[in-house]
Design an enzyme around this catalytic site. Sequence first.
Site: not given
Length: 423
Positions: A215, A372, A343
């Site tokens: 991320s 995610h 995602d």
Amino acid sequence: MTKSLVGSIPLFSRPYNNTTNSLITPLHFSLSARHVTFSTTPMPTAAAATTTHPSFEVLGGAHHRFLPSLPHLSRPYRPYPLLAANRHLETIFAAFFRSVPDIRLRRECLRTHDGGAVALDWVAGDDRRLPPDSPILILLPGLTGGSGDAYVRHMLIRARRNGWRVVVFNSRGCGDSPVTTPQFYSASFLGDMRDVVSHVTARYPNANLYAVGWSLGANILVRYLGQESHNCPLSGAVSLCNPFNLVVADEDFRKGFNVIYDKALSKALCKIFKKHALLFEDMGGEYNIPMAANAKSVREFDDGLTRVSFGFKSVDEYYSNSSSSDSIKHVKTPLLCIQAANDPIAPYRGIPREDIEENPNCLLIVTPKGGHLGWVAGDEAPLGAPWTDPLVMEFIQYLERDAVKAPENSNPGSKEALHHLEV
């Protein structure tokens, strides 16, 4: 047990409850460039690359070089039944119900060049167990995440089981890392990453160094690779769930169900900020401390604090100049990017596909599902390690097997001295 969600946000933050030994060490400023080359193995044939299962989208300039070393991709991607039916369900399930491996860590607080501090969590006892030239893996969690997060722990355990020395880089304020100056970390700031790499390299000069980021940690890692370019001391890297284009990610972040993630992230950021609020007393200029302390969105927090701390005139300017999508073309280090097509936080449309396709050092794998930081699939689903972990391990193990030190008299500033890639 409290849990962690998007980008490893302590949405309902999991307390850091490991036994750690904390020690303060001075920062080493000598950054010696790593000289890496690769053994001259024959060029894989086109047929070898076609073994990838059609459930994956695969592209990149390093397609033919790396694919034969990733047998994990020869099997179909099979998401866990029911959970994969909805990307938000998979994201939330992984955050709240994925197992958290237990391991004893040793904490090292590293003073940075600007007087700040970050926390490096090493596995206790590894200095005695591992030889000094064992490959090293730096783990960069997502926004507000740290070494207590499930996906970080699973990767740490897997790498250690394969003989790697692993260290988790907890950014300022994250994972109970100390905050000693009125400045947090951001998507734009690479100073702490440089200090950590310099410190680890100086401590283990004979070991090859790799990094894995998730991320926001992936965004920071790819930006670092791009800025260091030819002089990057890393021998390889993996980016997972990277938002890449922060302007696009910000647009999607404020739509539909994503607002829930936005509120959760801003709540986590505010919690970290309030723990260290006294450092920000009487801050003048464009700072809006009340807005940051009570932010209802990540954008509000960044507007009140982050973009001002790092010299940007607006939030949009901050996001535009902090996107790792602009760095891909400059990456000279072997890089594997893994994304999920569904995602909700790292949009599919933000992937810099053309630059990845044209870069002979990059490979992109897109799974059809995953959410995610979810990837609830594979042999260990639903409660075990993410589907991505074996793939990450195959990639860095391949690089470590083939990487050899260049002669000492090589020119450290040259591309040839750092990476001889067969493409």
